[in-house]
Design a protein around this motif. Sequence first.
Motif, mmCIF file in Angstrom:
data_model
loop_
_atom_site.group_PDB
_atom_site.id
_atom_site.type_symbol
_atom_site.label_atom_id
_atom_site.label_comp_id
_atom_site.label_asym_id
_atom_site.label_seq_id
_atom_site.Cartn_x
_atom_site.Cartn_y
_atom_site.Cartn_z
ATOM 1 N N TYR A 138 13.769 -5.235 -8.637
ATOM 2 C CA TYR A 138 12.439 -4.870 -8.151
ATOM 3 C C TYR A 138 11.372 -5.260 -9.170
ATOM 4 O O TYR A 138 10.361 -5.859 -8.825
ATOM 5 C CB TYR A 138 12.406 -3.368 -7.863
ATOM 6 C CG TYR A 138 11.097 -2.872 -7.311
ATOM 7 C CD1 TYR A 138 10.775 -3.041 -5.973
ATOM 8 C CD2 TYR A 138 10.186 -2.215 -8.129
ATOM 9 C CE1 TYR A 138 9.583 -2.580 -5.464
ATOM 10 C CE2 TYR A 138 8.985 -1.744 -7.622
ATOM 11 C CZ TYR A 138 8.694 -1.927 -6.292
ATOM 12 O OH TYR A 138 7.505 -1.470 -5.796
ATOM 13 N N ALA A 139 11.610 -4.935 -10.436
ATOM 14 C CA ALA A 139 10.635 -5.241 -11.489
ATOM 15 C C ALA A 139 10.441 -6.751 -11.644
ATOM 16 O O ALA A 139 9.320 -7.217 -11.858
ATOM 17 C CB ALA A 139 11.076 -4.632 -12.812
ATOM 18 N N HIS A 197 10.744 -9.097 -9.333
ATOM 19 C CA HIS A 197 10.194 -9.795 -8.166
ATOM 20 C C HIS A 197 8.997 -9.111 -7.515
ATOM 21 O O HIS A 197 8.468 -9.618 -6.532
ATOM 22 C CB HIS A 197 11.296 -9.980 -7.121
ATOM 23 C CG HIS A 197 12.415 -10.839 -7.604
ATOM 24 N ND1 HIS A 197 12.303 -12.205 -7.741
ATOM 25 C CD2 HIS A 197 13.657 -10.522 -8.039
ATOM 26 C CE1 HIS A 197 13.433 -12.695 -8.208
ATOM 27 N NE2 HIS A 197 14.266 -11.694 -8.403
ATOM 28 N N TYR A 198 8.553 -7.981 -8.055
ATOM 29 C CA TYR A 198 7.473 -7.217 -7.431
ATOM 30 C C TYR A 198 6.180 -8.027 -7.297
ATOM 31 O O TYR A 198 5.636 -8.157 -6.198
ATOM 32 C CB TYR A 198 7.216 -5.926 -8.216
ATOM 33 C CG TYR A 198 6.063 -5.126 -7.666
ATOM 34 C CD1 TYR A 198 6.221 -4.368 -6.519
ATOM 35 C CD2 TYR A 198 4.818 -5.145 -8.284
ATOM 36 C CE1 TYR A 198 5.170 -3.637 -5.998
ATOM 37 C CE2 TYR A 198 3.759 -4.418 -7.765
ATOM 38 C CZ TYR A 198 3.933 -3.671 -6.627
ATOM 39 O OH TYR A 198 2.892 -2.964 -6.105
ATOM 40 N N GLN A 199 5.670 -8.567 -8.398
ATOM 41 C CA GLN A 199 4.394 -9.283 -8.362
ATOM 42 C C GLN A 199 4.417 -10.508 -7.440
ATOM 43 O O GLN A 199 3.514 -10.669 -6.619
ATOM 44 C CB GLN A 199 3.960 -9.684 -9.782
ATOM 45 C CG GLN A 199 3.504 -8.506 -10.615
ATOM 46 C CD GLN A 199 2.259 -7.851 -10.038
ATOM 47 O OE1 GLN A 199 1.419 -8.484 -9.423
ATOM 48 N NE2 GLN A 199 2.165 -6.553 -10.240
ATOM 49 N N VAL A 218 4.325 -9.274 -3.854
ATOM 50 C CA VAL A 218 3.008 -8.752 -3.462
ATOM 51 C C VAL A 218 2.054 -9.907 -3.187
ATOM 52 O O VAL A 218 1.311 -9.879 -2.193
ATOM 53 C CB VAL A 218 2.442 -7.797 -4.539
ATOM 54 C CG1 VAL A 218 0.983 -7.460 -4.260
ATOM 55 C CG2 VAL A 218 3.267 -6.523 -4.605
ATOM 56 N N GLU A 250 1.018 -4.374 -1.003
ATOM 57 C CA GLU A 250 1.716 -3.528 -1.962
ATOM 58 C C GLU A 250 2.608 -2.497 -1.253
ATOM 59 O O GLU A 250 3.723 -2.260 -1.664
ATOM 60 C CB GLU A 250 0.716 -2.817 -2.861
ATOM 61 C CG GLU A 250 0.052 -3.732 -3.865
ATOM 62 C CD GLU A 250 -0.999 -3.027 -4.691
ATOM 63 O OE1 GLU A 250 -1.337 -1.867 -4.395
ATOM 64 O OE2 GLU A 250 -1.467 -3.640 -5.658
ATOM 65 N N VAL A 300 5.762 -4.231 0.149
ATOM 66 C CA VAL A 300 6.744 -4.563 -0.889
ATOM 67 C C VAL A 300 7.421 -3.288 -1.396
ATOM 68 O O VAL A 300 8.627 -3.289 -1.619
ATOM 69 C CB VAL A 300 6.063 -5.333 -2.046
ATOM 70 C CG1 VAL A 300 6.995 -5.495 -3.220
ATOM 71 C CG2 VAL A 300 5.590 -6.694 -1.546
ATOM 72 N N GLN A 301 6.686 -2.213 -1.531
ATOM 73 C CA GLN A 301 7.289 -0.954 -1.970
ATOM 74 C C GLN A 301 8.287 -0.435 -0.953
ATOM 75 O O GLN A 301 9.319 0.105 -1.321
ATOM 76 C CB GLN A 301 6.214 0.095 -2.234
ATOM 77 C CG GLN A 301 5.414 -0.198 -3.471
ATOM 78 C CD GLN A 301 4.239 0.756 -3.654
ATOM 79 O OE1 GLN A 301 4.071 1.687 -2.887
ATOM 80 N NE2 GLN A 301 3.436 0.504 -4.656
#
Length: 70
Positions: free
Chosen positions: A43-44, A46-48, A51, A65, A68-69
Amino acid sequence: MTTTTSDGLLAGAPGPPAARTERAVPASVTANQDADDAVVALYAAHYQPLVRYAALLLRDASTAEEVVQD
């Protein structure tokens, strides 16, 4: 005959060293923790980018956001 105390130590034997005061953790708990850690790392990582991609598709950053969450 050896007797053990309620915490599994031999009666009359010295306690565990200070560095090893934690109880043994079952393998299933550590496997679950490893899986949780892997998901958090994924998650960390690929998060940005996710988004940004969702914002391009949805044309709304706050909705992107949330997507994605979820």
